[in-house]
Write a protein that holds these residues in place. Structure first.
Motif, PDB file in Angstrom:
ATOM      1  N   CYS A 131     -19.967   7.906  11.910  1.00  0.00           N
ATOM      2  CA  CYS A 131     -20.604   6.660  12.382  1.00  0.00           C
ATOM      3  C   CYS A 131     -21.396   6.860  13.675  1.00  0.00           C
ATOM      4  O   CYS A 131     -22.330   6.107  13.942  1.00  0.00           O
ATOM      5  N   ILE A 132     -21.042   7.844  14.494  1.00  0.00           N
ATOM      6  CA  ILE A 132     -21.837   8.138  15.692  1.00  0.00           C
ATOM      7  C   ILE A 132     -23.165   8.763  15.268  1.00  0.00           C
ATOM      8  O   ILE A 132     -24.193   8.552  15.883  1.00  0.00           O
ATOM      9  N   GLY A 133     -23.126   9.504  14.172  1.00  0.00           N
ATOM     10  CA  GLY A 133     -24.336  10.135  13.633  1.00  0.00           C
ATOM     11  C   GLY A 133     -25.027   9.206  12.638  1.00  0.00           C
ATOM     12  O   GLY A 133     -25.078   7.990  12.843  1.00  0.00           O
ATOM     13  N   PRO A 134     -25.527   9.770  11.547  1.00  0.00           N
ATOM     14  CA  PRO A 134     -26.303   8.943  10.598  1.00  0.00           C
ATOM     15  C   PRO A 134     -25.485   7.910   9.810  1.00  0.00           C
ATOM     16  O   PRO A 134     -26.049   7.168   9.031  1.00  0.00           O
ATOM     17  N   GLY A 135     -24.180   7.893   9.980  1.00  0.00           N
ATOM     18  CA  GLY A 135     -23.398   6.804   9.374  1.00  0.00           C
ATOM     19  C   GLY A 135     -22.643   7.189   8.124  1.00  0.00           C
ATOM     20  O   GLY A 135     -21.641   6.570   7.797  1.00  0.00           O
ATOM     21  N   GLY A 136     -23.152   8.191   7.414  1.00  0.00           N
ATOM     22  CA  GLY A 136     -22.447   8.660   6.222  1.00  0.00           C
ATOM     23  C   GLY A 136     -22.180   7.556   5.207  1.00  0.00           C
ATOM     24  O   GLY A 136     -21.212   7.614   4.458  1.00  0.00           O
ATOM     25  N   GLY A 137     -23.032   6.531   5.175  1.00  0.00           N
ATOM     26  CA  GLY A 137     -22.834   5.438   4.220  1.00  0.00           C
ATOM     27  C   GLY A 137     -21.799   4.418   4.672  1.00  0.00           C
ATOM     28  O   GLY A 137     -21.554   3.444   3.970  1.00  0.00           O
ATOM     29  N   LEU A 138     -21.179   4.619   5.832  1.00  0.00           N
ATOM     30  CA  LEU A 138     -20.121   3.698   6.268  1.00  0.00           C
ATOM     31  C   LEU A 138     -20.668   2.499   7.036  1.00  0.00           C
ATOM     32  O   LEU A 138     -20.143   1.392   6.937  1.00  0.00           O
ATOM     33  N   VAL A 139     -21.725   2.722   7.823  1.00  0.00           N
ATOM     34  CA  VAL A 139     -22.244   1.667   8.707  1.00  0.00           C
ATOM     35  C   VAL A 139     -23.154   0.743   7.908  1.00  0.00           C
ATOM     36  O   VAL A 139     -24.036   1.206   7.189  1.00  0.00           O
ATOM     37  N   ARG A 140     -22.918  -0.566   8.049  1.00  0.00           N
ATOM     38  CA  ARG A 140     -23.691  -1.509   7.248  1.00  0.00           C
ATOM     39  C   ARG A 140     -24.980  -1.945   7.952  1.00  0.00           C
ATOM     40  O   ARG A 140     -25.999  -2.150   7.316  1.00  0.00           O
ATOM     41  N   SER A 141     -24.926  -2.143   9.289  1.00  0.00           N
ATOM     42  CA  SER A 141     -26.147  -2.586   9.978  1.00  0.00           C
ATOM     43  C   SER A 141     -26.189  -2.025  11.399  1.00  0.00           C
ATOM     44  O   SER A 141     -25.145  -1.708  11.982  1.00  0.00           O
ATOM     45  N   TYR A 142     -27.412  -1.906  11.928  1.00  0.00           N
ATOM     46  CA  TYR A 142     -27.651  -1.385  13.283  1.00  0.00           C
ATOM     47  C   TYR A 142     -28.285  -2.485  14.126  1.00  0.00           C
ATOM     48  O   TYR A 142     -28.947  -3.364  13.565  1.00  0.00           O
ATOM     49  N   PRO A 143     -28.134  -2.473  15.467  1.00  0.00           N
ATOM     50  CA  PRO A 143     -27.363  -1.525  16.247  1.00  0.00           C
ATOM     51  C   PRO A 143     -25.860  -1.651  15.948  1.00  0.00           C
ATOM     52  O   PRO A 143     -25.393  -2.727  15.574  1.00  0.00           O
ATOM     53  N   HIS A 144     -25.162  -0.536  16.166  1.00  0.00           N
ATOM     54  CA  HIS A 144     -23.754  -0.479  15.777  1.00  0.00           C
ATOM     55  C   HIS A 144     -22.908   0.114  16.903  1.00  0.00           C
ATOM     56  O   HIS A 144     -23.346   1.030  17.599  1.00  0.00           O
ATOM     57  N   VAL A 145     -21.694  -0.419  17.067  1.00  0.00           N
ATOM     58  CA  VAL A 145     -20.713   0.171  17.992  1.00  0.00           C
ATOM     59  C   VAL A 145     -19.604   0.795  17.157  1.00  0.00           C
ATOM     60  O   VAL A 145     -18.840   0.073  16.510  1.00  0.00           O
ATOM     61  N   PRO A 146     -19.500   2.139  17.106  1.00  0.00           N
ATOM     62  CA  PRO A 146     -18.413   2.771  16.340  1.00  0.00           C
ATOM     63  C   PRO A 146     -17.065   2.622  17.069  1.00  0.00           C
ATOM     64  O   PRO A 146     -16.970   1.920  18.062  1.00  0.00           O
ATOM     65  N   GLY A 147     -16.073   3.370  16.569  1.00  0.00           N
ATOM     66  CA  GLY A 147     -14.734   3.324  17.172  1.00  0.00           C
ATOM     67  C   GLY A 147     -13.768   2.663  16.217  1.00  0.00           C
ATOM     68  O   GLY A 147     -13.570   1.445  16.269  1.00  0.00           O
ATOM     69  N   ILE A 148     -13.126   3.476  15.329  1.00  0.00           N
ATOM     70  CA  ILE A 148     -12.316   2.878  14.246  1.00  0.00           C
ATOM     71  C   ILE A 148     -10.936   2.434  14.727  1.00  0.00           C
ATOM     72  O   ILE A 148     -10.181   1.873  13.945  1.00  0.00           O
ATOM     73  N   ASP A 149     -10.597   2.720  15.981  1.00  0.00           N
ATOM     74  CA  ASP A 149      -9.322   2.203  16.497  1.00  0.00           C
ATOM     75  C   ASP A 149      -9.448   1.949  17.990  1.00  0.00           C
ATOM     76  O   ASP A 149     -10.311   2.504  18.659  1.00  0.00           O
ATOM     77  N   SER A 162     -29.660   7.256  16.908  1.00  0.00           N
ATOM     78  CA  SER A 162     -29.370   7.874  18.210  1.00  0.00           C
ATOM     79  C   SER A 162     -28.296   7.035  18.888  1.00  0.00           C
ATOM     80  O   SER A 162     -28.240   5.804  18.714  1.00  0.00           O
ATOM     81  N   ALA A 163     -27.409   7.705  19.628  1.00  0.00           N
ATOM     82  CA  ALA A 163     -26.284   7.014  20.274  1.00  0.00           C
ATOM     83  C   ALA A 163     -26.385   7.174  21.782  1.00  0.00           C
ATOM     84  O   ALA A 163     -26.619   8.288  22.274  1.00  0.00           O
ATOM     85  N   SER A 164     -26.198   6.058  22.534  1.00  0.00           N
ATOM     86  CA  SER A 164     -26.200   6.159  23.998  1.00  0.00           C
ATOM     87  C   SER A 164     -25.338   5.044  24.593  1.00  0.00           C
ATOM     88  O   SER A 164     -25.100   4.012  23.953  1.00  0.00           O
ATOM     89  N   VAL A 165     -24.870   5.270  25.819  1.00  0.00           N
ATOM     90  CA  VAL A 165     -24.053   4.262  26.502  1.00  0.00           C
ATOM     91  C   VAL A 165     -24.999   3.219  27.093  1.00  0.00           C
ATOM     92  O   VAL A 165     -25.922   3.550  27.830  1.00  0.00           O
ATOM     93  N   THR A 166     -24.795   1.952  26.727  1.00  0.00           N
ATOM     94  CA  THR A 166     -25.727   0.867  27.039  1.00  0.00           C
ATOM     95  C   THR A 166     -24.933  -0.380  27.427  1.00  0.00           C
ATOM     96  O   THR A 166     -23.775  -0.526  27.031  1.00  0.00           O
TER      97      THR A 166
END
Ligand code: NDP
Length: 328
Positions: free
Chosen positions: A48-66, A16-20
């Motif tokens: 990466c905002i969703g389930p990660g698609g295999g890209l995210v290595r560990s949680y909690p995570h902050v996405p944003g590729i640029d 789940s994603a939220s502003v924190t």
């Protein structure tokens, strides 16, 4: 403490994603801390905002590729506080915290100084998608773009929109392929000379070759469309393949365009581009991308909008470039 879009995973493996609010000591190791001003929404961000698609290595995570922003502190001689910088690639936002936060910490090698003529908002209106579009155009130029129309597939998307505007500005006749007929005026506004309906290029045929048409191609779609486009390329022309929005497999009689027409298939990867290439591409963007056209592509957003936008981009429903004002 500062604001971030944090993606968390619960015990059942659901994200789940939220502003924190997060604290500075949660930032990854690195030698430059950047006060982030703008970031964007790319296909990978949707994953990466969703389930990660295999890209995210560990949680909690902050996405944003640029992201683009101002250096706050630096242990590297190349950067000092106050310098404007831009970051794309290096798997930032995937396997380390990225740009959906008011602060980011990265290695100095990952950054590029903002070129003259671009501010941080414009840099992110361009973003990873625009940089990739420029790298694709540069790769086509290196091989030589033939006379005649240059095809851009996935044209109303992020990479396609910027590629259309750059190629038109450089004097090429752009044929923009879209599955959204309601975006024809938008694409013509970016400089497209003709609109090609997606369905005209997605039917798989058994023909080994078709009439030569395109003098070059920037392809964001792959799948059935790339198989079809390859058979229509002019002798000795090139396709710069940047993405697979339409599927990972290339379908059709694949080998004939290469051996009977000498077509080149150029793979473009923006993630691991050497520093000099990134600097060269950003300078070309500042020079060759019409900034008034860039504004027409921009959809503004805030961190709170990101969960919805992440879902939209995965469905191919985002037009042009989403620019996230991280401090808003
Ligand atoms: P967008 O979602 O903004 O654009 C993709 C476009 O492709 C859509 O807008 C749509 O355009 C078209 N499309 C979507 N689904 C299909 C389909 N099933 N068949 C045919 N066309 C389709 O994404 P981006 O432009 O940001 O990225 C495009 C691709 O490039 C993605 O796969 C992304 O992961 C990849 N990418 C690769 C990079 C690299 O370094 N190589 C860097 C950045 C992105 P329309 O509505 O006009 O038909």
């Amino acid at each position: 403490m500062f604001k971030a879009l944090l993606v968390e995973k619960n015990d059942e493996g659901k994200t789940s994603a939220s502003v924190t609010e997060v604290s500075e000591d949660q930032l990854p190791e690195g030698d430059v801390t950047v006060a982030v001003e703008y970031s964007t929404v790319n296909y990978k961000d949707g994953l990466c905002i969703g389930p990660g698609g295999g890209l995210v290595r560990s949680y909690p995570h902050v996405p944003g590729i640029d992201f683009a922003g101002t250096v706050e502190s630096s242990d590297d001689d190349r950067y000092k506080p106050g310098d404007k910088v831009v970051l794309t690639g290096w798997r930032v936002g995937e396997n380390r915290w990225g740009g959906y936060a008011e602060k980011a910490r990265v290695k100095a090698d990952m950054l590029v100084p903002l070129p003259d003529g671009l501010d941080t908002r414009q840099a992110m209106a361009v973003g990873t998608a625009g940089l990739t579009a420029m790298l694709a155009v540069m790769a086509l130029e290196d091989q030589g773009i033939k006379d005649g129309p240059v095809l851009v597939t996935g044209a109303a998307g992020g990479v396609g929109s910027v590629a259309t505007a750059i190629l038109a500005r450089l004097g090429h006749e752009v044929a923009a392929v879209t599955g959204r007929p309601d975006q024809a005026d938008y694409l013509k506004g970016l400089g497209a000379a003709q609109i090609v309906a997606r369905e005209d290029l997605t039917e798989v045929t058994k023909k080994p070759l078709e009439a030569e048409q395109w003098g070059g191609c920037v392809d964001a779609v792959a799948g059935a469309m790339l198989g079809r486009v390859l058979k229509q390329m002019q002798y000795g022309s090139s396709v710069a393949a940047i993405g697979l929005a339409g599927g990972a497999a290339i379908e059709g009689a694949l080998i004939t365009p290469f051996i009977l027409r000498g077509v080149n298939l150029l793979g473009i990867d923006s993630v691991m581009q050497p520093y000099d290439n990134r600097v060269r591409a950003w300078k070309r963007i500042a020079r060759d991308l019409p900034m008034d056209k860039l504004e027409a592509m921009v959809q503004p957003a805030t961190l709170a909008d990101l969960p919805g936008l992440g879902r939209d981009i995965l469905k191919g429903q985002v037009k042009g470039r989403v620019v996230v004002d991280v401090k808003a």
